[in-house]
Design a protein around this motif. Sequence first.
Motif, PDB file in Angstrom:
ATOM      1  N   SER A  35       0.829  -1.199   0.000  1.00 57.24           N
ATOM      2  CA  SER A  35       0.000   0.000   0.000  1.00 57.24           C
ATOM      3  C   SER A  35       0.863   1.248   0.000  1.00 57.24           C
ATOM      4  O   SER A  35       1.991   1.252   0.476  1.00 57.24           O
ATOM      5  CB  SER A  35      -0.925  -0.001   1.221  1.00 57.24           C
ATOM      6  OG  SER A  35      -0.162  -0.050   2.413  1.00 57.24           O
ATOM      7  N   ASN A  36       0.315   2.308  -0.558  1.00 59.23           N
ATOM      8  CA  ASN A  36       1.027   3.578  -0.609  1.00 59.23           C
ATOM      9  C   ASN A  36       1.097   4.229   0.764  1.00 59.23           C
ATOM     10  O   ASN A  36       0.241   4.002   1.621  1.00 59.23           O
ATOM     11  CB  ASN A  36       0.326   4.532  -1.570  1.00 59.23           C
ATOM     12  CG  ASN A  36       0.500   4.119  -3.021  1.00 59.23           C
ATOM     13  OD1 ASN A  36       1.417   3.385  -3.354  1.00 59.23           O
ATOM     14  ND2 ASN A  36      -0.374   4.592  -3.882  1.00 59.23           N
ATOM     15  N   ILE A  37       2.123   5.049   0.959  1.00 62.09           N
ATOM     16  CA  ILE A  37       2.215   5.850   2.171  1.00 62.09           C
ATOM     17  C   ILE A  37       1.207   6.987   2.064  1.00 62.09           C
ATOM     18  O   ILE A  37       1.194   7.719   1.072  1.00 62.09           O
ATOM     19  CB  ILE A  37       3.634   6.428   2.338  1.00 62.09           C
ATOM     20  CG1 ILE A  37       4.673   5.315   2.391  1.00 62.09           C
ATOM     21  CG2 ILE A  37       3.722   7.298   3.593  1.00 62.09           C
ATOM     22  CD1 ILE A  37       6.111   5.815   2.347  1.00 62.09           C
ATOM     23  N   LYS A  38       0.366   7.121   3.048  1.00 59.15           N
ATOM     24  CA  LYS A  38      -0.635   8.182   3.064  1.00 59.15           C
ATOM     25  C   LYS A  38       0.008   9.455   3.617  1.00 59.15           C
ATOM     26  O   LYS A  38       0.507   9.462   4.738  1.00 59.15           O
ATOM     27  CB  LYS A  38      -1.832   7.792   3.940  1.00 59.15           C
ATOM     28  CG  LYS A  38      -2.468   6.455   3.568  1.00 59.15           C
ATOM     29  CD  LYS A  38      -3.138   6.494   2.213  1.00 59.15           C
ATOM     30  CE  LYS A  38      -3.847   5.180   1.915  1.00 59.15           C
ATOM     31  NZ  LYS A  38      -4.480   5.182   0.581  1.00 59.15           N
ATOM     32  N   VAL A  39      -0.009  10.511   2.836  1.00 58.40           N
ATOM     33  CA  VAL A  39       0.668  11.747   3.215  1.00 58.40           C
ATOM     34  C   VAL A  39      -0.349  12.856   3.453  1.00 58.40           C
ATOM     35  O   VAL A  39      -1.177  13.158   2.580  1.00 58.40           O
ATOM     36  CB  VAL A  39       1.663  12.192   2.122  1.00 58.40           C
ATOM     37  CG1 VAL A  39       2.370  13.483   2.533  1.00 58.40           C
ATOM     38  CG2 VAL A  39       2.690  11.091   1.861  1.00 58.40           C
ATOM     39  N   VAL A  40      -0.292  13.438   4.637  1.00 59.49           N
ATOM     40  CA  VAL A  40      -1.116  14.602   4.979  1.00 59.49           C
ATOM     41  C   VAL A  40      -0.208  15.827   4.963  1.00 59.49           C
ATOM     42  O   VAL A  40       0.833  15.839   5.619  1.00 59.49           O
ATOM     43  CB  VAL A  40      -1.770  14.441   6.374  1.00 59.49           C
ATOM     44  CG1 VAL A  40      -2.539  15.703   6.744  1.00 59.49           C
ATOM     45  CG2 VAL A  40      -2.678  13.229   6.398  1.00 59.49           C
ATOM     46  N   ILE A  41      -0.613  16.854   4.210  1.00 58.91           N
ATOM     47  CA  ILE A  41       0.212  18.046   4.084  1.00 58.91           C
ATOM     48  C   ILE A  41      -0.444  19.186   4.853  1.00 58.91           C
ATOM     49  O   ILE A  41      -1.534  19.651   4.500  1.00 58.91           O
ATOM     50  CB  ILE A  41       0.408  18.421   2.607  1.00 58.91           C
ATOM     51  CG1 ILE A  41       1.107  17.258   1.891  1.00 58.91           C
ATOM     52  CG2 ILE A  41       1.221  19.704   2.480  1.00 58.91           C
ATOM     53  CD1 ILE A  41       1.259  17.438   0.413  1.00 58.91           C
ATOM     54  N   ASN A  42       0.214  19.604   5.918  1.00 55.62           N
ATOM     55  CA  ASN A  42      -0.288  20.685   6.769  1.00 55.62           C
ATOM     56  C   ASN A  42       0.415  21.979   6.354  1.00 55.62           C
ATOM     57  O   ASN A  42       1.614  22.141   6.547  1.00 55.62           O
ATOM     58  CB  ASN A  42       0.007  20.366   8.238  1.00 55.62           C
ATOM     59  CG  ASN A  42      -0.752  21.266   9.186  1.00 55.62           C
ATOM     60  OD1 ASN A  42      -1.555  22.092   8.761  1.00 55.62           O
ATOM     61  ND2 ASN A  42      -0.504  21.107  10.473  1.00 55.62           N
ATOM     62  N   GLY A  43      -0.364  22.878   5.765  1.00 56.44           N
ATOM     63  CA  GLY A  43       0.189  24.073   5.131  1.00 56.44           C
ATOM     64  C   GLY A  43       0.140  23.903   3.623  1.00 56.44           C
ATOM     65  O   GLY A  43       0.999  24.388   2.886  1.00 56.44           O
ATOM     66  N   ALA A  44      -0.893  23.194   3.156  1.00 54.78           N
ATOM     67  CA  ALA A  44      -0.975  22.776   1.755  1.00 54.78           C
ATOM     68  C   ALA A  44      -1.193  23.924   0.785  1.00 54.78           C
ATOM     69  O   ALA A  44      -0.844  23.817  -0.389  1.00 54.78           O
ATOM     70  CB  ALA A  44      -2.092  21.739   1.589  1.00 54.78           C
TER      71      ALA A  44
END
Length: 307
Positions: A35-44
């Motif tokens: 599975s892919n790494i789930k990336v959350v971008i804070n300051g997107a």
Amino acid sequence: MATLSCHLHLAIRRLPGNASRVRPSFSCSVQPSQSNIKVVINGAAKEIGRAAVIAVTKARGMEVAGAVDSYCVGEDIGKVCDMKEPLEIPIMNDLTMVLGSISQSKETGVVIDFTQPSAVYDNVKQATAFGLKSVVYVPRIKADTISALSAFCEKASMGCLVAPTLSIGSILLQQAAIQASFHYNNVEIVESRAHATDLPSPDAVQIANNLSNLGQIYNREDLSTDVLARGQVLGEDGVRVHSMVLPGLPSSTTVYFSGPGEVYTIKHDITDVQCLMPGLLLAIRKVVRLKSLSLWQHLVYGLEKFL
């Protein structure tokens, strides 16, 4: 999601008269894909955040799973980044809500923090509470915040990378400067920026810190001068920094070393935020493997630890 894997086998059959015949055969198997790494971008919604969204979307083995910002709330992050197709991921201003939705998937997740120094500790704490690791790229984080983060990550047994820079070129410059410092007695740093409100820049400060406490005193002939035009002395080892701010200048850092009969110059220019993306992708891939790497601490300070 599964992957079909096929293999070609060649079998050699001996015939009378020392002749031989090759028989090809195929075998296929279905294997679960990683599975892919789930990336959350804070300051997107920031410039670097938008660049990160595009870079993560194009990268193999990872995907954007959440976008957090106080600007453009409700808008599709793909459209905000001028991508051809929307990502169907709305920008939200509630990090906790985004983390909650990601944690339910039970997949590997990383939060990229591009916010403010005052928010970093709470952001990492929230990410850890939901089982996600963090990559922090927020200039001017204070030393006590780093210490608090290190203690928290150690207690929580959760990996975190705090990166003063994501530029691989900048890291290579710093490493070259450290090597040169053992061979030269004079050094000065000259930097240029198109816009700057806080000088010297974090890059210049980092270089000066790296050159300090190496048993070397630089610029001995010019230690006591208080002439402002000679730049600012950082630390107690005599490293001077000169900062130029002019619209149109590239973001540049140059380190000058000199010895008898020679001048050694190391220079690094940044012309676009894209230069930070290879370092960011490297940071994401490495931070999820912190437990398996030969790094004993849960918080790693500096992307150079992974180069």
